[in-house]
Structures are given as structure tokens and as C-alpha cells.
Motif scaffolding. Structure first.
Motif, PDB file in Angstrom:
ATOM      1  N   ASN A   1      -7.834   0.208   2.134  1.00 57.71           N
ATOM      2  CA  ASN A   1      -6.401  -0.106   2.166  1.00 57.71           C
ATOM      3  C   ASN A   1      -5.928  -0.575   3.535  1.00 57.71           C
ATOM      4  OD1 ASN A   1      -5.827   0.974  -0.557  1.00 57.71           O
ATOM      5  ND2 ASN A   1      -6.503   2.879   0.374  1.00 57.71           N
ATOM      6  N   MET A   2      -6.787  -0.531   4.511  1.00 54.73           N
ATOM      7  CA  MET A   2      -6.328  -0.825   5.874  1.00 54.73           C
ATOM      8  C   MET A   2      -6.357  -2.320   6.156  1.00 54.73           C
ATOM      9  SD  MET A   2      -8.067   2.418   7.679  1.00 54.73           S
ATOM     10  CE  MET A   2      -7.765   4.032   6.906  1.00 54.73           C
TER      11      MET A   2
ATOM     12  N   LYS B   1     -17.687  13.325  -3.134  1.00 53.66           N
ATOM     13  CA  LYS B   1     -17.114  14.062  -1.996  1.00 53.66           C
ATOM     14  C   LYS B   1     -18.033  15.205  -1.586  1.00 53.66           C
ATOM     15  CE  LYS B   1     -12.332  12.670  -2.707  1.00 53.66           C
ATOM     16  NZ  LYS B   1     -11.166  12.858  -3.569  1.00 53.66           N
TER      17      LYS B   1
ATOM     18  N   PHE C   1     -12.101   6.788   0.667  1.00 54.44           N
ATOM     19  CA  PHE C   1     -11.300   5.886  -0.158  1.00 54.44           C
ATOM     20  C   PHE C   1     -10.015   5.452   0.551  1.00 54.44           C
ATOM     21  CE2 PHE C   1     -13.799   8.680  -2.963  1.00 54.44           C
ATOM     22  CZ  PHE C   1     -14.665   7.696  -3.419  1.00 54.44           C
TER      23      PHE C   1
ATOM     24  N   ASN D   1      -1.184   6.123  11.481  1.00 60.83           N
ATOM     25  CA  ASN D   1      -1.891   4.928  11.049  1.00 60.83           C
ATOM     26  C   ASN D   1      -3.287   4.938  11.675  1.00 60.83           C
ATOM     27  OD1 ASN D   1      -2.845   2.380  10.507  1.00 60.83           O
ATOM     28  ND2 ASN D   1      -0.927   1.347  11.055  1.00 60.83           N
ATOM     29  N   ALA D   2      -4.306   4.787  10.843  1.00 61.49           N
ATOM     30  CA  ALA D   2      -5.687   4.825  11.335  1.00 61.49           C
ATOM     31  C   ALA D   2      -5.968   3.730  12.356  1.00 61.49           C
ATOM     32  CB  ALA D   2      -6.642   4.677  10.159  1.00 61.49           C
ATOM     33  N   GLU D   3      -5.131   2.706  12.345  1.00 60.47           N
ATOM     34  CA  GLU D   3      -5.390   1.592  13.267  1.00 60.47           C
ATOM     35  C   GLU D   3      -4.933   1.918  14.690  1.00 60.47           C
ATOM     36  OE1 GLU D   3      -3.592  -1.810  11.373  1.00 60.47           O
ATOM     37  OE2 GLU D   3      -4.779  -1.502   9.570  1.00 60.47           O
TER      38      GLU D   3
ATOM     39  N   ASP E   1      -8.837  16.744  -0.263  1.00 58.79           N
ATOM     40  CA  ASP E   1     -10.114  17.290  -0.757  1.00 58.79           C
ATOM     41  C   ASP E   1     -11.115  17.546   0.373  1.00 58.79           C
ATOM     42  OD1 ASP E   1      -9.314  17.294  -3.348  1.00 58.79           O
ATOM     43  OD2 ASP E   1     -10.292  15.408  -3.885  1.00 58.79           O
TER      44      ASP E   1
ATOM     45  N   ASP F   1      -2.595  11.093   7.343  1.00 59.01           N
ATOM     46  CA  ASP F   1      -2.401   9.993   6.395  1.00 59.01           C
ATOM     47  C   ASP F   1      -1.195   9.194   6.874  1.00 59.01           C
ATOM     48  OD1 ASP F   1      -3.443   9.595   3.226  1.00 59.01           O
ATOM     49  OD2 ASP F   1      -1.574   8.581   3.735  1.00 59.01           O
ATOM     50  N   ILE F   2      -1.129   7.941   6.455  1.00 63.22           N
ATOM     51  CA  ILE F   2      -0.002   7.102   6.845  1.00 63.22           C
ATOM     52  C   ILE F   2       1.179   7.324   5.899  1.00 63.22           C
ATOM     53  CG2 ILE F   2      -0.518   5.069   5.417  1.00 63.22           C
ATOM     54  CD1 ILE F   2       0.033   3.321   7.851  1.00 63.22           C
ATOM     55  N   ASN F   3       0.916   7.994   4.781  1.00 62.27           N
ATOM     56  CA  ASN F   3       1.915   8.098   3.723  1.00 62.27           C
ATOM     57  C   ASN F   3       2.427   9.530   3.568  1.00 62.27           C
ATOM     58  OD1 ASN F   3       2.782   8.460   0.796  1.00 62.27           O
ATOM     59  ND2 ASN F   3       2.588   6.231   0.974  1.00 62.27           N
TER      60      ASN F   3
ATOM     61  N   PHE G   1       1.011   4.238  -2.948  1.00 63.47           N
ATOM     62  CA  PHE G   1       0.683   5.649  -2.774  1.00 63.47           C
ATOM     63  C   PHE G   1       1.892   6.565  -2.917  1.00 63.47           C
ATOM     64  CE2 PHE G   1      -3.224   3.715  -1.232  1.00 63.47           C
ATOM     65  CZ  PHE G   1      -4.099   4.399  -2.056  1.00 63.47           C
TER      66      PHE G   1
ATOM     67  N   ASN H   1      -7.422  10.618 -10.456  1.00 61.00           N
ATOM     68  CA  ASN H   1      -8.740  10.518  -9.820  1.00 61.00           C
ATOM     69  C   ASN H   1      -9.832  11.067 -10.729  1.00 61.00           C
ATOM     70  OD1 ASN H   1      -8.894   9.253  -7.442  1.00 61.00           O
ATOM     71  ND2 ASN H   1      -8.858  11.084  -6.162  1.00 61.00           N
TER      72      ASN H   1
ATOM     73  N   VAL I   1       0.851  -1.201   0.000  1.00 65.36           N
ATOM     74  CA  VAL I   1       0.000   0.000   0.000  1.00 65.36           C
ATOM     75  C   VAL I   1       0.882   1.244   0.000  1.00 65.36           C
ATOM     76  CG1 VAL I   1      -1.660   1.321   1.357  1.00 65.36           C
ATOM     77  CG2 VAL I   1      -1.995  -1.119   1.059  1.00 65.36           C
TER      78      VAL I   1
ATOM     79  N   MET J   1       1.798  11.441   0.101  1.00 62.46           N
ATOM     80  CA  MET J   1       0.427  11.911  -0.073  1.00 62.46           C
ATOM     81  C   MET J   1       0.162  13.113   0.841  1.00 62.46           C
ATOM     82  SD  MET J   1      -1.170  10.023  -2.361  1.00 62.46           S
ATOM     83  CE  MET J   1      -2.925  10.048  -2.095  1.00 62.46           C
TER      84      MET J   1
HETATM   85  N1  SAM Z   1      -8.947  10.678   1.074  1.00 62.89           N
HETATM   86  C1  SAM Z   1      -8.234  11.014  -0.140  1.00 62.89           C
HETATM   87  C2  SAM Z   1      -9.199  11.138  -1.288  1.00 62.89           C
HETATM   88  O1  SAM Z   1     -10.355  10.768  -1.117  1.00 62.89           O
HETATM   89  O2  SAM Z   1      -8.816  11.614  -2.356  1.00 62.89           O
HETATM   90  C3  SAM Z   1      -7.120  10.007  -0.451  1.00 62.89           C
HETATM   91  C4  SAM Z   1      -7.558   8.595  -0.709  1.00 62.89           C
HETATM   92  S1  SAM Z   1      -6.263   7.548  -1.263  1.00 62.89           S
HETATM   93  C5  SAM Z   1      -7.085   6.532  -2.437  1.00 62.89           C
HETATM   94  C6  SAM Z   1      -6.037   6.419   0.061  1.00 62.89           C
HETATM   95  C7  SAM Z   1      -5.130   6.933   1.167  1.00 62.89           C
HETATM   96  O3  SAM Z   1      -5.183   6.011   2.269  1.00 62.89           O
HETATM   97  C8  SAM Z   1      -3.652   7.014   0.774  1.00 62.89           C
HETATM   98  O4  SAM Z   1      -3.212   8.343   0.887  1.00 62.89           O
HETATM   99  C9  SAM Z   1      -2.953   6.081   1.760  1.00 62.89           C
HETATM  100  O5  SAM Z   1      -1.683   6.516   2.140  1.00 62.89           O
HETATM  101  C10 SAM Z   1      -3.930   6.081   2.932  1.00 62.89           C
HETATM  102  N2  SAM Z   1      -3.817   4.946   3.864  1.00 62.89           N
HETATM  103  C11 SAM Z   1      -3.672   3.635   3.561  1.00 62.89           C
HETATM  104  N3  SAM Z   1      -3.604   2.883   4.671  1.00 62.89           N
HETATM  105  C12 SAM Z   1      -3.726   3.739   5.729  1.00 62.89           C
HETATM  106  C13 SAM Z   1      -3.734   3.570   7.141  1.00 62.89           C
HETATM  107  N4  SAM Z   1      -3.601   2.370   7.705  1.00 62.89           N
HETATM  108  N5  SAM Z   1      -3.872   4.663   7.920  1.00 62.89           N
HETATM  109  C14 SAM Z   1      -4.006   5.887   7.365  1.00 62.89           C
HETATM  110  N6  SAM Z   1      -4.003   6.113   6.031  1.00 62.89           N
HETATM  111  C15 SAM Z   1      -3.864   5.052   5.216  1.00 62.89           C
END
Ligand code: SAM
Length: 242
Positions: A137-138, A46, A133, A115-117, A70, A89-91, A23, A34, A19, A94
Motif C-alpha cells: 500500500n505504500m 503469520k 501486508f 507513515n512508514a516512509e 496480529d 500504522d498510518i491509519n 482501511f 481476513n 488507501v 486500524m
Molecule cells: N499488518 C496487519 C495484518 O497483517 O493483518 C494489517 C495489514 S493491512 C492489509 C495494511 C495496513 O497498512 C493498513 O492498516 C494501512 O493503514 C497500513 N498502511 C498503508 N500505508 C501505510 C504507510 N504508508 N505507512 C504505514 N502504514 C500504512
């Protein structure tokens, strides 16, 4: 048991790394892709999410997996100077794109790599928590949802915008689009078919509307409901912490 546990750990580590790679690789072209891939529809989804959030001046809002920002941008405008809107965000790649975009609009929003977790915020803090979105990915979605609930104030609302299951007659053309057209577009525009193959696969694996509704309920959210968007290509789930 040990073998199984060991195997699981390796698999999960791999998912986190994959993941992250995806990203990092798409960050720069993320916004244009997008728009192109969803024919601009993600903007409408959105806007619907922003309307359902109903952020008012002074609100504390957490946008998880906020990416290029956004939702956080709209929330920051609505919450105003007395509000507090976190872009997380975890990344790093981004988050950097997102933070710069907000700064260019004159919006100063705290950002946090997390990390959202395992959210680095106190219990009962936010009026709204959103994730667009990102849940897909989590690795531990149940844990992430429980964390989202934990940081919400009683009466606060969670909003989860995610790809979902399209209505049956559209399933076939949608599969062709996501497994053939998307990787091709990814290759042509971003020079990266692999990340977009991952995207299609992650959409297919994601729980459908009713399953996700049950997951929000299991995490302790109440009055859970969902709205199908564009025939179920995406869905917005909302729930309240009571
Ligand atoms: N929210 C934005 C949007 O709607 O345009 C970005 C969505 S993007 C498809 C997914 C995002 O989820 C990425 O930036 C990725 O780094 C983030 N992500 C993935 N796993 C995550 C986690 N465990 N905790 C926080 N963010 C995470």
C-alpha cells in the motif's frame, strides 16, 4: 517537468487518500474478512513469520502497518516485560482496533500513528522490524524500505510478509478468485465491494518475489532471502542490516 511533477503529486495524493479510505472502511470487519478471504491461511503465514523473527525477551521490535495487531501481539508476548514492541500504522481506525485488541489480552504496547516512509524513530534502535501486508500500500516503497533499514540495529532483521506471485498453473484460477470472488465476498460480508477490488488490484501491481528481493538489496539489506508460502500466494522476505 512541472506538469509532470504536478501530475505525479496529484496521483500520489490520490493513492494515499484511497488507501486511507479503504482501511477506514474495512477496519471493523478487517479480521473476519481476513480469515474468510484467505480461508484462515493468513494465520499460518503469520505464524511462519513469527517463527522466522525469533523474538527473544528484551528485544525491541517495530511492527509497521501493524493494523489490528496480529504480529505485535505475538512479539509482545515473546519480548516480555523487558522488551519494547511498537504497534504502528498510518491509519487511526486500524490502529485503534489493534490497540484495543492488545489491551484486552492484557498486553500494554506503545502505539504510534506514523507513515512508514518517514519513521519517527532513531537510527539503529530495533532488533526486528516487521511489515505484514502493508508494503503493497505504500507509495514510495524504496523510501519505506530504506527507513526500515535505518531504524534497525546492526545485526537486526527485517521481515516483509506480502502477497506475491503465484506459480503459473494457479495464475488463472487465482485471478478469477481475486477479481470476481473477492469483491463479491466484500459486498456480502462488509457491504463494500470497492475496497476489495482495490485489494485485488494492489496485489496484481505488487512486485514479484525476485523484484522485491532486489528492492531490499537496493535498500542496503544483506543476506536477503524469500520463502514462498502457499504456492506463492504470499511470500516472506527477510534481510539483515550488517
Ligand atoms: N499488518 C496487519 C495484518 O497483517 O493483518 C494489517 C495489514 S493491512 C492489509 C495494511 C495496513 O497498512 C493498513 O492498516 C494501512 O493503514 C497500513 N498502511 C498503508 N500505508 C501505510 C504507510 N504508508 N505507512 C504505514 N502504514 C500504512
Amino acid at each position: 517537468n512541472t506538469t509532470h511533477f504536478g501530475y505525479k503529486t496529484v496521483a500520489e495524493d490520490q493513492k494515499v487518500q484511497e488507501v486511507a479510505k479503504v482501511f477506514h472502511s474495512v477496519a471493523a470487519k478487517y479480521d473476519v474478512m481476513n480469515d474468510l478471504m484467505s480461508a484462515g491461511l493468513h494465520r499460518a503465514w503469520k505464524l511462519f513469520t513469527i517463527a522466522q523473527a525469533g523474538v527473544r525477551p528484551g528485544f525491541k521490535v517495530l511492527d509497521i502497518a501493524g493494523g489490528t495487531g496480529d504480529l505485535a501481539k505475538a512479539f509482545a508476548k515473546q519480548a516480555g516485560k523487558t522488551g519494547e514492541v511498537w504497534l504502528t500504522d498510518i491509519n487511526e481506525s486500524m490502529l485503534r482496533v489493534g490497540r484495543d485488541r492488545l489491551l484486552n489480552k492484557g498486553l500494554v504496547t506503545p502505539t504510534m500513528l506514523c507513515n512508514a516512509e518517514k519513521l519517527p524513530f532513531p537510527d539503529n534502535y530495533f532488533d526486528r522490524v516487521s511489515v505484514a501486508f502493508g508494503l503493497r500500500n505504500m507509495t514510495h516503497k524504496d523510501q519505506a524500505l530504506a527507513e526500515m533499514r535505518r531504524v534497525l540495529k546492526p545485526g537486526g532483521k527485517l521481515l516483509v510478509l506480502e502477497f506475491s506471485k503465484v506459480i503459473a498453473p494457479l495464475q488463472k484460477p487465482y485471478d478469477v478468485y481475486s477479481f470476481s470472488v473477492l469483491p463479491w465476498l466484500g459486498q456480502r460480508i462488509a457491504g463494500d465491494a470497492e475496497s476489495y477490488r482495490y485489494l485485488a488490484e494492489s496485489i496484481r501491481m505488487h512486485p514479484d518475489q525476485d523484484t522485491l528481493k532486489g528492492m531490499l538489496e537496493d535498500a542496503g539489506l544483506e543476506r536477503v532471502q524469500y520463502f514462498n508460502l502457499t504456492a506463492g500466494v504470499a511470500a516472506l522476505h527477510t534481510g539483515i542490516k550488517l
